[in-house]
Scaffold this motif. Structure first.
Motif, PDB file in Angstrom:
ATOM      1  N   SER A 474      82.018  16.413 -35.519  1.00 34.53           N
ATOM      2  CA  SER A 474      82.161  15.304 -36.463  1.00 34.53           C
ATOM      3  C   SER A 474      82.244  15.864 -37.880  1.00 34.53           C
ATOM      4  N   PRO A 475      82.713  15.052 -38.831  1.00 37.31           N
ATOM      5  CA  PRO A 475      82.742  15.522 -40.221  1.00 37.31           C
ATOM      6  C   PRO A 475      81.374  15.999 -40.715  1.00 37.31           C
ATOM      7  N   MET A 476      80.301  15.301 -40.345  1.00 30.70           N
ATOM      8  CA  MET A 476      78.968  15.719 -40.787  1.00 30.70           C
ATOM      9  C   MET A 476      78.554  17.032 -40.125  1.00 30.70           C
ATOM     10  N   GLN A 477      78.981  17.260 -38.885  1.00 34.70           N
ATOM     11  CA  GLN A 477      78.709  18.547 -38.246  1.00 34.70           C
ATOM     12  C   GLN A 477      79.483  19.668 -38.925  1.00 34.70           C
ATOM     13  N   TYR A 478      80.730  19.382 -39.308  1.00 36.58           N
ATOM     14  CA  TYR A 478      81.491  20.389 -40.063  1.00 36.58           C
ATOM     15  C   TYR A 478      80.767  20.746 -41.353  1.00 36.58           C
ATOM     16  N   ARG A 479      80.222  19.750 -42.023  1.00 40.65           N
ATOM     17  CA  ARG A 479      79.487  20.018 -43.265  1.00 40.65           C
ATOM     18  C   ARG A 479      78.269  20.908 -42.988  1.00 40.65           C
ATOM     19  N   ALA A 480      77.603  20.666 -41.857  1.00 32.44           N
ATOM     20  CA  ALA A 480      76.442  21.480 -41.490  1.00 32.44           C
ATOM     21  C   ALA A 480      76.843  22.934 -41.271  1.00 32.44           C
ATOM     22  N   VAL A 481      77.992  23.146 -40.638  1.00 32.71           N
ATOM     23  CA  VAL A 481      78.488  24.513 -40.441  1.00 32.71           C
ATOM     24  C   VAL A 481      78.943  25.100 -41.775  1.00 32.71           C
ATOM     25  N   GLY A 482      79.656  24.307 -42.557  1.00 28.83           N
ATOM     26  CA  GLY A 482      80.196  24.791 -43.821  1.00 28.83           C
ATOM     27  C   GLY A 482      79.131  25.284 -44.781  1.00 28.83           C
ATOM     28  N   ARG A 483      77.977  24.625 -44.806  1.00 27.73           N
ATOM     29  CA  ARG A 483      76.938  25.085 -45.740  1.00 27.73           C
ATOM     30  C   ARG A 483      76.252  26.361 -45.252  1.00 27.73           C
ATOM     31  N   ARG A 484      76.529  26.779 -44.012  1.00 28.78           N
ATOM     32  CA  ARG A 484      76.039  28.085 -43.552  1.00 28.78           C
ATOM     33  C   ARG A 484      76.956  29.214 -43.998  1.00 28.78           C
ATOM     34  N   CYS A 485      78.086  28.892 -44.620  1.00 27.04           N
ATOM     35  CA  CYS A 485      78.982  29.949 -45.107  1.00 27.04           C
ATOM     36  C   CYS A 485      79.597  29.557 -46.448  1.00 27.04           C
ATOM     37  N   THR A 486      78.810  28.924 -47.309  1.00 27.04           N
ATOM     38  CA  THR A 486      79.337  28.491 -48.614  1.00 27.04           C
ATOM     39  C   THR A 486      79.791  29.676 -49.451  1.00 27.04           C
ATOM     40  N   THR A 487      79.083  30.787 -49.365  1.00 30.41           N
ATOM     41  CA  THR A 487      79.465  31.975 -50.131  1.00 30.41           C
ATOM     42  C   THR A 487      80.184  33.000 -49.259  1.00 30.41           C
ATOM     43  N   GLY A 488      80.426  32.656 -47.990  1.00 29.74           N
ATOM     44  CA  GLY A 488      81.113  33.561 -47.081  1.00 29.74           C
ATOM     45  C   GLY A 488      82.418  32.944 -46.597  1.00 29.74           C
ATOM     46  N   SER A 489      82.897  33.429 -45.478  1.00 30.34           N
ATOM     47  CA  SER A 489      84.149  32.936 -44.912  1.00 30.34           C
ATOM     48  C   SER A 489      83.914  32.496 -43.480  1.00 30.34           C
ATOM     49  N   ALA A 490      84.946  31.923 -42.872  1.00 28.91           N
ATOM     50  CA  ALA A 490      84.808  31.402 -41.521  1.00 28.91           C
ATOM     51  C   ALA A 490      86.079  31.630 -40.715  1.00 28.91           C
ATOM     52  N   THR A 491      85.900  31.711 -39.407  1.00 29.43           N
ATOM     53  CA  THR A 491      87.011  31.696 -38.463  1.00 29.43           C
ATOM     54  C   THR A 491      86.822  30.464 -37.589  1.00 29.43           C
ATOM     55  N   ILE A 492      87.771  29.556 -37.633  1.00 25.04           N
ATOM     56  CA  ILE A 492      87.682  28.292 -36.912  1.00 25.04           C
ATOM     57  C   ILE A 492      88.640  28.354 -35.729  1.00 25.04           C
ATOM     58  N   LEU A 493      88.140  28.069 -34.538  1.00 28.69           N
ATOM     59  CA  LEU A 493      88.928  28.170 -33.319  1.00 28.69           C
ATOM     60  C   LEU A 493      88.910  26.845 -32.575  1.00 28.69           C
ATOM     61  N   GLY A 494      90.069  26.403 -32.111  1.00 31.01           N
ATOM     62  CA  GLY A 494      90.066  25.158 -31.364  1.00 31.01           C
ATOM     63  C   GLY A 494      91.447  24.748 -30.918  1.00 31.01           C
ATOM     64  N   ASP A 495      91.471  23.610 -30.239  1.00 31.59           N
ATOM     65  CA  ASP A 495      92.718  23.040 -29.733  1.00 31.59           C
ATOM     66  C   ASP A 495      92.615  21.533 -29.876  1.00 31.59           C
ATOM     67  N   LEU A 496      93.466  20.957 -30.704  1.00 27.77           N
ATOM     68  CA  LEU A 496      93.414  19.514 -30.944  1.00 27.77           C
ATOM     69  C   LEU A 496      93.578  18.720 -29.647  1.00 27.77           C
ATOM     70  N   ALA A 497      94.315  19.274 -28.691  1.00 29.87           N
ATOM     71  CA  ALA A 497      94.537  18.566 -27.430  1.00 29.87           C
ATOM     72  C   ALA A 497      93.292  18.531 -26.561  1.00 29.87           C
ATOM     73  N   GLN A 498      92.300  19.365 -26.886  1.00 32.02           N
ATOM     74  CA  GLN A 498      91.088  19.418 -26.076  1.00 32.02           C
ATOM     75  C   GLN A 498      89.908  18.718 -26.743  1.00 32.02           C
ATOM     76  N   GLY A 499      90.184  17.892 -27.736  1.00 28.83           N
ATOM     77  CA  GLY A 499      89.110  17.142 -28.385  1.00 28.83           C
ATOM     78  C   GLY A 499      88.614  16.029 -27.476  1.00 28.83           C
ATOM     79  N   THR A 500      87.362  16.101 -27.041  1.00 26.24           N
ATOM     80  CA  THR A 500      86.862  15.152 -26.039  1.00 26.24           C
ATOM     81  C   THR A 500      85.648  14.363 -26.516  1.00 26.24           C
ATOM     82  N   THR A 501      85.462  14.257 -27.819  1.00 30.70           N
ATOM     83  CA  THR A 501      84.402  13.405 -28.353  1.00 30.70           C
ATOM     84  C   THR A 501      85.051  12.248 -29.117  1.00 30.70           C
TER      85      THR A 501
END
Length: 687
Positions: A474-501
């Motif tokens: 969810s957007p709020m979960q993304y925010r929770a992850v994002g604040r764990r790397c505010t001064t760092g970087s991220a690698t985001i992996l996924g498949d829009l076709a496999q979104g099941t929530t």
């Protein structure tokens, strides 16, 4: 391209024998490197007990990193350069030979015997081609059985007379049956994958990849590469891999240690936000609302509404003197802190010092010469402390969220103009809760509490975070992850076709925005290396219904695999299909709608077939895993029996989510798939 099998004469001059000798010598050198570390004596080095403990831990980690895995090839390739890398390419200059492996190995003189796959000199192993040989004359791939070298295959990249061909050893390695957890892919990384793996630390990258494209492996190998290229920096700031569930994390947990990387932490999003015990669940609509990014502003309003402007002056008594700070000056201090947009808790900690500074200014005007000790003493004065408590009260994130979810007037006040009345009603708890401890918090509530906690005190930021199966957050979960790397970087992996929530992301641009990484680059992997052509073609019939416009995965495997849609008469024939596939080498997964799993478990037990649950490690003796469809995402099996596709779809709250769940289940097979059904198939699968 030429492939060479073992020489039955075992001529000492034969290339395969020489390569086996180099493998044996390299293993001996690795053992010597490990023994050297084990023999280190730190008694005269460590200045104190703390230093000794740190050094001991570092030595232990180094010993573990130098472990020789007997069933894992120490090197998997060789590069023969036409010239010395980095040197002037003078005519007649002789190139160098490098063996490419999972880690660096050197001999007693310090000369390299195996080069780490992440080193710059290794890059042509993955990217060199006939069109761009990158100064490589010969690329050699090795074939192994267990840890024994059994074959090799040569590509003469600089020879125009030799035509380019698909590597048989490469195909065999990609398609090799697997038992146990996920393994690394260092021997099979493709050019488009390597480009992502070797991307810089400073940038965030989002990888859209369909089933079998290797996106998870790319993310893990990217971590390994970054730790190699930026070890000191990431040792200070830390790295984290976030997966969708514990089963998935268990499945991937051996990849990085096999590459010698032991410091990477793994967690689920629920682990990150575990400030309260989760004992409750939300209805879908309520969970979607709690995960909506608008809740961040509601929380911010509710928190800062606790700050009130002072109406009375403060009188600070020190000895025989009294110092008065008027209300208007206090208000200026409070407004200045609010305007700085620093965390609520940090501002509250700063407030007594600001008040104390105002008192010190008066002292200096009166001819006194106060120092920092006086300022600290004034900040601790009871009158100052009482004023701070009244103006800027302490805040508890869980209590704040509980009040919002249980007090209709409080919620209405701070959600005005953000959430409408129906949305507010959906958020409110049906029954009043007495305390934080007695509340039955849901997973979405825990994310709200984490958001509130960050408003109060800044969350620690890591150097790099990998988020896998990112489409389901969810957007709020993304925010929770994002604040764990505010001064760092991220690698985001996924498949829009496999979104099941119900709250699955609609686009990666939205995801990056919620993460606070709007500058991130989106890459797409469309070449399927693991899923057979017939299987991915069949599953892709669902794409127009679940992810219109998404590029279908194109299988690049030469082996078409095995695929059959089979009408069956009851669970006995489903069990028979499992027995049929278990006659093959490798792992088998039986995937079914969650509601059908207990009955299938009984049927397997009655038939005397042993099986495991998702996340449990398969062995040669037990190679069947019974997988609820809700836990299949991210997992792979050599063969799969998919039970009753219609039940998988019907097990979800809406058809689109059900079809996405079915798409996931259909694409877990590496070598073969049997779709077993008694009832009609979903119409979207019609040819």
């Amino acid at each position: 391209m030429s492939a060479t099998a073992p020489d039955p004469l075992d001529d000492s001059r034969a290339p395969l024998t020489r390569e086996r000798t180099h493998l044996a010598d390299s293993r001996a050198a690795l053992r010597a490197m490990r023994e050297d570390v084990e023999a280190l004596d730190i008694k005269d080095v460590a200045a104190n007990w703390v230093n000794a403990q740190v050094l001991t831990r570092q030595i232990d980690d180094r010993i573990k990193a130098l472990a020789d895995l007997s069933d894992t090839p120490l090197f998997f390739g060789r590069l023969d350069y036409q010239h010395a890398p980095g040197a002037e390419q003078a005519e007649g200059a002789e190139g160098e030979k490098f063996y490419i492996g999972r880690r660096h190995v050197h001999d007693a003189d310090g000369d390299p015997m195996v080069i780490d796959w992440r080193a710059p000199v290794s890059q042509p192993f993955y990217r060199a081609s006939k069109k761009d040989p990158m100064d490589v004359g010969l690329r050699r791939r090795f074939g192994y059985t267990g840890g024994e070298l059994t074959a090799y295959e040569d590509e003469h990249l600089s020879d125009p007379s030799e035509t380019a061909a698909t590597s048989k050893l490469l195909q065999q390695e990609i398609e090799r049956p697997r038992v146990g957890p996920m393994r690394d892919i260092v021997a099979t990384i493709q050019p488009e994958q390597d480009e992502i793996v070797r991307g810089g630390l400073g940038g965030t990258v989002c990888v859209q990849g369909g089933p079998g494209t290797g996106k998870t492996a790319v993310g893990l190998h990217r971590v390994a590469y970054l730790l190699y290229a930026h070890r000191e920096r990431l040792a200070r700031t830390g790295t984290l891999v976030i997966g969708p569930n514990r089963s998935f994390l268990h499945y991937i947990e051996q990849v990085l240690p096999a590459l010698g990387e032991l410091s990477v932490q793994q967690a689920t999003v629920n682990d990150l936000v575990a400030q309260v015990e989760v004992r409750g669940t939300d209805e879908a609509r309520t969970a979607v609302l709690k995960g909506d990014a608008r809740m961040a502003e509601v929380l911010r309003r509710a928190l800062y509404a606790q700050v009130t402007m002072p109406t009375e002056p403060i009188m600070v008594v020190r000895g025989s003197r009294r110092w008065r700070v008027p209300a208007y000056e206090l208000e200026e201090i409070v407004r200045e802190l609010l305007g700085r947009e620093i965390r609520y808790g940090a501002a509250r900690e700063a407030l007594p010092q600001r008040i104390a500074h105002a008192v010190l200014v008066q002292m200096e005007r009166a001819g006194e010469a106060p120092d920092d000790r006086v300022q600290d003493a004034v900040a601790r004065n009871s009158a100052v402390k009482a004023a701070v408590k009244a103006v800027w009260p302490p805040a508890d994130p869980a209590k704040l969220v509980l009040r919002l979810l249980s007090d209709g007037e409080f919620l209405a006040e701070h959600a005005a103009g953000i959430l409408d009345e129906d949305e507010q009603k959906a958020l409110l708890q049906a029954k009043p809760v007495r305390s934080v401890k007695s509340a039955k918090w849901s997973s979405a509530d825990a994310v709200l509490i984490d958001e509130a906690a960050d408003l109060i005190q800044r969350t620690h930021s890591l150097g790099h975070v990998v988020l896998d199966e990112a489409q389901d957050l969810s957007p709020m979960q993304y925010r929770a992850v994002g604040r764990r790397c505010t001064t760092g970087s991220a690698t985001i992996l996924g498949d829009l076709a496999q979104g099941t929530t119900p709250w699955a992301t609609r686009s990666w641009d939205e995801t990056l925005a919620h993460l606070g990484k709007g500058e991130g680059v989106i890459e797409e992997l469309t070449a399927g290396f693991r899923v057979p052509t017939d299987v991915i073609t069949y599953a892709s019939r669902l794409l127009p219904h679940i992810a219109p416009g998404l590029t279908p995965v194109a299988s690049v495997r030469e082996n078409p695999g095995f695929f059959e849609v089979r009408a069956v008469d009851g669970m006995a024939e489903v069990v028979a299909a499992c027995e049929e596939l278990l006659r093959n080498e490798g792992s088998t997964g039986l995937i079914a709608a969650d509601a059908r799993v207990p009955a299938l478990a009984e049927a397997l037990t009655a038939a005397g077939i042993g099986f495991l649950g998702p996340g449990e490690e398969t062995t040669e003796a037990t190679r069947l895993t019974l997988v609820p469809a809700s836990l299949a995402k991210g997992l792979e099996y050599d063969y799969v029996v998919l039970d009753e596709p219609r039940s998988v779809v019907d097990g979800e709250p809406d058809e689109r989510t059900g079809l996405r769940r079915l798409y996931v289940a259909l694409t877990r097979a590496v070598s073969g798939l049997i779709v077993a059904h008694t009832g009609p198939l979903p119409e979207q699968l019609a040819g």
